[in-house]
Design a protein around this motif. Structure first.
Motif, short mmCIF file in Angstrom:
data_model
loop_
_atom_site.label_atom_id
_atom_site.label_comp_id
_atom_site.label_asym_id
_atom_site.label_seq_id
_atom_site.Cartn_x
_atom_site.Cartn_y
_atom_site.Cartn_z
N ALA A 36 0.93 4.56 1.73
CA ALA A 36 0.10 5.30 2.67
C ALA A 36 0.83 6.53 3.22
CB ALA A 36 -0.34 4.39 3.82
N PHE A 39 -8.27 6.44 8.65
CA PHE A 39 -7.65 6.03 7.39
C PHE A 39 -8.66 5.47 6.39
CE2 PHE A 39 -4.02 6.49 10.07
CZ PHE A 39 -2.96 6.76 9.22
N SER A 64 -2.15 6.21 -1.68
CA SER A 64 -2.55 6.33 -0.27
C SER A 64 -3.96 5.76 -0.07
CB SER A 64 -2.52 7.80 0.16
OG SER A 64 -1.20 8.28 0.23
N ASN A 120 -4.50 2.93 2.58
CA ASN A 120 -5.36 3.29 3.71
C ASN A 120 -6.53 2.33 3.82
OD1 ASN A 120 -3.74 5.48 4.24
ND2 ASN A 120 -5.12 6.99 3.32
#
Length: 490
Positions: free
Chosen positions: A71, A155, A361, A365
């Protein structure tokens, strides 16, 4: 609406959060007696030996570490660094280093708290994060819910659409329609996220070390090709940080303030120390002491900013492609710098780096959002809706235009950071006590094992089925290297 979001972001990031995060970093550095320095070597050696667990059902500390790095290390490490240098000059890198050094102590604190107050899923895995310690330690569930909502927006939805947008943009020169990029990302992401935290952790464990080491290797090669220029580059960074190279001219104060603001902002955005995001990954690990995973949090900040961001900065500065006022910034600047050093392959390497950085990511996330959704309400139906919504945002991000989404994500991230910093400052005393327990056991020549009965307040506020005393008899999932355990003295 856009004006409101912009004004709120300017207030939050320009007048409140930067000083609050800096202050928290200084406070935790002092209260932990510079844990990020005195325990750095131990943290690195512990991380290297933390891949095994007592059971295959558990998430290893190394897997949790890689998930947090997945992340943390995103397009900001490529584009964000270039923007910081373009707007703030080479001196911005010095301030990124400084904020990372302080942020390591803050990250240590929030990751340690996440481990203490984790929740047992009943299947060998754990979940947790700031929302959980806000409810259990502070007794403020509303605070945890506010944090969770902010994190899910930032996120789970907004940042994931931004990451997929970056991937699509990186491949525009390959004549691949954004729709196909979006479909491919949805399929790949869906396979992983529907597998749950074990699937996410395993993928992160495979990809993150490869992508970080690979990117670093490219930077090392480029720096090696320009060894004679390296002393001048470092001199430029330090002079620019304090305005020494413009001392004979005007605008010294402005240049220094720009370097500071850009370096601090981009550093905070990149390493996420104090934001409350990484603790969601830290809580999943099966460790023998909360401090062990806290030290992993320190390493995450170090890897993100001191290693990966510095690699990007080195590529840009030794290439000579930085020209203030040229308009060449962001990904384009990094791409131009690489291409100038290694030819057309530079563009391909940047595209590959963005693909790996952004894709990992997305899956990390997603999990941060899942953990916080389960905090609000543990519902399989809601979880399914959330998963589908994330995939929709991933696809939409690959084909859409996202300036408003990005601004709203900044506002949500700022809100969650404000809530989290408040919580960890209130709980700083717990961090100090648990760290002392760890240090004392190291000094006594034993491998640190957490015993909740030694801390009446923690024993009363933690879940009953975590950190049980019988863990002392289990195989060490996060071993302390023998060299760091001194023989006990009489």
């Amino acid at each position: 609406m856009n004006d409101f979001i912009s004004a709120s972001n300017n207030l939050l990031w320009g007048s409140i959060l930067i000083y609050l995060l800096l202050g928290a970093g200084i406070l935790f550095t002092i209260r932990t007696r510079f844990v990020q320095i005195r325990r750095f070597g131990l943290a690195a050696r512990t991380m290297m030996g933390s891949r095994r667990t007592h059971s295959d059902l558990h998430i290893s500390p190394f897997q949790a570490f890689c998930t947090s790095l997945a992340a943390r290390i995103g397009t900001g490490n490529i584009a964000g660094v270039a923007v910081a240098i373009y707007l703030g000059g080479p001196g911005a890198i010095f301030w990124m280093w400084l904020i990372a050094l302080l942020g390591m102590a803050t990250s240590f604190a929030e990751n340690t708290l996440a481990q203490i107050y984790k929740t047992n899923n009943g299947d060998g895995t754990y979940r947790g994060g700031p929302a959980y310690y806000m409810q259990k330690a502070l007794g403020q569930r509303w605070m945890g819910i506010a944090f969770s909502i902010s994190l899910i927006i930032a996120f789970g939805f907004a940042f994931n659409s931004v990451q997929s947008n970056s991937i699509a943009a990186a491949f525009t020169g390959y004549n691949i329609a954004p729709e196909y990029i979006g479909i491919g990302l949805v399929m790949a992401s869906g396979i992983i996220i529907f597998g749950g935290i074990r699937s996410i952790a395993k993928v992160a464990e495979m990809i993150v070390p490869f992508m970080a080491v690979g990117y670093l290797a490219v930077a090392v090669v480029i720096v090696a090709m320009n060894i004679p220029e390296l002393p001048a580059v470092f001199t430029l960074i330090f002079k620019s940080a304090f305005g020494l190279e413009t001392a004979m001219g005007g605008g010294v104060g402005y240049m220094v303030s720009q370097a500071m603001m850009q370096g601090i902002k981009r550093g905070l955005f990149s390493n996420e120390a104090g934001m409350g995001s990484a603790p969601n990954a830290a809580a999943t690990a099966h460790s023998t002491h909360p401090v062990s995973q806290g030290m992993m949090g320190m390493l995450g900040v170090f890897m993100d900013t001191i290693v990966v961001c510095t690699a990007t900065a080195a590529i840009i500065l030794v290439s000579g492609m930085l020209e203030p006022g040229s308009g060449l910034t962001g990904v384009a600047l990094t791409q131009a710098a690489l291409s100038s050093e290694i030819g057309p392959w530079g563009g391909h390497l940047v595209a590959l780096a963005i693909l790996l950085f952004a894709f990992t990511s997305i899956i990390a996330n997603y999990y941060y959002g899942e953990s916080n959704l389960l905090f609000i309400k543990n519902s399989k139906t809601l979880l399914m809706i959330y998963r589908l919504a994330v995939l929709v945002m991933v696809f939409w991000g690959s084909v859409g235009n996202l300036p408003t989404v990005w601004a709203f994500a900044d506002l949500s991230m700022g809100t969650m950071a404000l809530i989290n910093i408040t919580a960890i400052l209130l709980l700083s005393g717990i961090v100090v006590k648990v760290l002392k327990d760890f240090d004392d056991q190291i000094a006594d020549g034993v491998v640190p094992v957490f015993n909740r009965k030694k801390f009446p307040f923690l024993d009363k506020t933690m879940d009953k089925d975590v950190w049980q005393e019988h863990n002392a008899g289990e195989a060490q999932s996060c071993p302390i290297p023998e060299a760091d355990v001194r023989p006990a003295t009489e």
